[in-house]
Design an enzyme around this catalytic site. Sequence first.
Site, short mmCIF file in Angstrom:
data_model
loop_
_atom_site.label_atom_id
_atom_site.label_comp_id
_atom_site.label_asym_id
_atom_site.label_seq_id
_atom_site.Cartn_x
_atom_site.Cartn_y
_atom_site.Cartn_z
N TRP A 1 0.84 -1.21 0.00
CA TRP A 1 0.00 0.00 0.00
C TRP A 1 0.86 1.24 0.00
CZ3 TRP A 1 -4.04 -1.80 -1.87
CH2 TRP A 1 -4.64 -2.98 -1.42
N ASP A 2 1.97 1.21 0.72
CA ASP A 2 2.90 2.35 0.70
C ASP A 2 3.45 2.57 -0.71
OD1 ASP A 2 2.94 3.28 3.31
OD2 ASP A 2 4.54 1.94 3.94
#
Lengths: 406, 406
Positions: free
Chosen positions: B163-164
Site C-alpha cells: 500500500w505504501d
Amino acid sequence: MYDLLKGLTVVEGSAFIAGPTCGLYLAQLGARVIRFDNIGGGPDFRRWPLAPGGASLYWEGLNKGKQSVAIDLSRPEGRDLAQRLAAAPGPDAGLFVTNFPAAGFLSYDALRALRQDLICVRVMGWADEGPGVDYTINSAVGVPLMTGHPDDGRPVNHVLPAWDLLTGAFAAFNLVAALINRHRTGQGREIRIPLSDVAASALANMGMTAEILAGAGERPRQGNTLFGAFGRDFLTRDGKRLMVVAITPRQWTGLIEVLGVGEAVAAVESARGVDFRKDEGLRYAHADALMPIFEAGFARADSAALLPRFDELGVCWGPYQTLSEALEDPRLFKDNPIFTELTQVSGARYPVAGYAATLPQDERRPPTPAPALGAHTEAVLADLLGLDGGEIARLHDAGVVASAGT
Amino acid sequence: MYDLLKGLTVVEGSAFIAGPTCGLYLAQLGARVIRFDNIGGGPDFRRWPLAPGGASLYWEGLNKGKQSVAIDLSRPEGRDLAQRLAAAPGPDAGLFVTNFPAAGFLSYDALRALRQDLICVRVMGWADEGPGVDYTINSAVGVPLMTGHPDDGRPVNHVLPAWDLLTGAFAAFNLVAALINRHRTGQGREIRIPLSDVAASALANMGMTAEILAGAGERPRQGNTLFGAFGRDFLTRDGKRLMVVAITPRQWTGLIEVLGVGEAVAAVESARGVDFRKDEGLRYAHADALMPIFEAGFARADSAALLPRFDELGVCWGPYQTLSEALEDPRLFKDNPIFTELTQVSGARYPVAGYAATLPQDERRPPTPAPALGAHTEAVLADLLGLDGGEIARLHDAGVVASAGT
C-alpha cells in the site's frame, strides 16, 4: 471523479490489472479514456469474480467510466483501426496505454509512422519480453520465501497483486510526465514498464538488496513481525487480534502507557543500556525481551477498554478483520464518501469506488459504470477518426467492428 | 534517470515510503527534488536495514538524487522556512509532497497564504487523519486473513509494504496531473491520499468487494493458488518449486504440451463437458480434477529439461528463489542495465536501482547517490528563497538550519 485531466483523450489497448488501472486513474481525473477490445472481449473480459448473471465484476471494476470500442484484431483492417485509434489526432490525444507486444502491430515504430509525437506507455512482464505476470515475478524476487510464519517453511504467495497495482499507478505517472514533456518539447516517446524492473527496483529502493550485499544475509521469515521496528500482531484477553505499530515517540509512549508496561520496559532499558524511545531499531533488536512484556500486557486487557484509550493517545493499530467485516467498517467502506452505490454494466447494484484521492478544493463527482463492450464504437470512429456513416456501416457489416449488443 | 521533468522544482517534507517514493520518481525523471528534514534526521533517517557503518540503507535508497535541507522544525523560525520552501516561487515550483498533518503548520491554508496556486500532495494514514500505516491498514481490509495455506488459520501479513508503494506512485501521478491542470487554469490544490482509501478502492476496483456483496461469501485462503484462473506452485522431480500461470490459450496449450498431459486434460473436458482452452475460469472451477494431473506431470519432469521447453513455447513461469539467489539472476539484478554500482552516502558501494521504466528513444543516465543530510541547505536557501549570505549565516549560527557534517 475530478476534472484535472479533462480534455485529454487516452486510448487503452490492454488487459488484466496494470494497464486498465492506469486507464482508470486517468478516467477518474476526467480524461476521455477509450478502451479497444477484441469483438467478444479480450483475455480479461470474463475474469473472476463474476456477477450472478455471469459478467466479470473484475472487468467492470477496472473499466469504470471508460468508452469501449470493439474491433476484430485478427484482421488487417481491424489492426489498422487499432493503430489509428492509438495514434489519434489532437493536441491532447496520441496517448496510448497498452500491454500488447513491443514488436507486434502496435509497436512504437508502427504507431509513430502515424503520429510522430505519440506517447506510448507499454506495460510488460519481463524487460526482455519473456512471459511474466505478477505472481511469477513475485516468486522470482524472493518475496514468498520471506512471507509467513517461521515454523512453516512453505513459501507464501501474496493474494494482492501488488506489482500489478504499483505498475498501473506508475504507468499513469509516466504517461502524464511524458505529456508535460511533450507540451514543452513537442516530442513523444515510448515508455516501457516491465513488472520485473518495477519489482527489482522497489526492493532495492527500500535497501533490501543492499542489506544482503552488505553481508546481513537473507532476511528470515518472521510471521507478522515488522522488520527493523516495533510492529506485530497481539491477542487481547477477549481474543481480538490487533496489528500494532509504534514508530513515533508518541505512538511508543502511548502504547506503553495504555498497557501499563512502563516499569517493565524501563527495566529492559536499564539492564541493556538502551533508550527505546529514541530508536525504533533498538525496539526490534531487543524484541526477545520486549515482546513478552507486550504480549502479557495485551493478554491482560479487554479490547473494549483498550481501543478507545489507544485512539485517545494516538497509538497506531488496526483490527484483523475479514473483507466482509471490513465492508461494515464505516471508515473503510460502509460510510466512506468515496463509494457510491450504482448499477454496474453487469446489472448488479453495489457501492462502487470513486477516486482514491480527495481534493478538498474540488467537487467530487460520483463514479460512472463501465461501458458495455462496443458501446462507443460508432461514436469514437466518427468523432475521433472522422469516419463517415457509410464507412462505419461498411466496417460493421464486414464484421471488422461491433457495437454493444451485437 | 531521464529528463522528462527537468525544470520542475519539488519540495518534499515526508518520511517512510510513500512520500519519499513519490519524490524519488520525480527526481529520477529529472525534477529538482528538495527534501527538508529535521536537523539530525526525521523519523525515517535511521530506519533499518543499516549499512555496516550504521547509516540507513533504506533512507539512502529512497532519497537518491535529491537535495537535502536540514531545519529545526520545532522552532517557529524553522517552521517558517519549511513553509516558504513548500511554497517556493517559480512557474514550475510550488509543488509540495508531504505526510505532515493536514491541520498543522504545513496545512494547505497556511501554505496557500504564501502561494495561491500551490499544489500540495498529502499522504495520510486514515482519511480522518487517524494514525495508520501500511500494516495496520492491511489487516483492517482483510488481506492477511486471505493469505497463507488453508491448513493454517493464522493471518499472514505481507512483508512487502504494497500500500505504501502504490500510494507513492499514485502520489507522483497526482502531482503531475495537478501540474498539467495548473498550466491550463492557473489553479493549485491540495490532494489528500489516505492509505485507507487507496487500499479500499484497490480491492473494490478488482471486484473483490462486489464479489462478497453478490453473495459469494468470503474468499477462502488457498495457499499459492491464483484465484479464478490457472496458477499455482508445483514441484518438479528434482525438487525445484515453480510458480506457473496459464492465462492465454498459448500459455495453456504450451504447458499441456511440455508436460505431456494432453490426453488426461482432454478426458476431464470430455467427462465434464467443458473446454478449458477458452475459459480460464473453468480451469479454476475444475481444479479438483486438473491439479492432480499437473502435479503428476511436474513430478515426472526434471527442471533442466522442462524450463527450456517452457521458454520455447511461451509458458509463463517463475522460479521460487530467495532474494540472495535473485541477486544472481541476470534478468533481475546481476546483468540488469537499470542497475549501476556506485558509492552511496553511507560509504557502502553496491548496485543501485535506476528508473524502473525504460525509454528507448531517450538516453538513460545512471542513478546518483542520496545526499548527506543538510548538504544543500545553503544553496537552496540562497537560490530558491533568495536569502543572502548574512541571513543564512545568522540562521546557521542560531541553530535554525544545519549543513552537512555540522
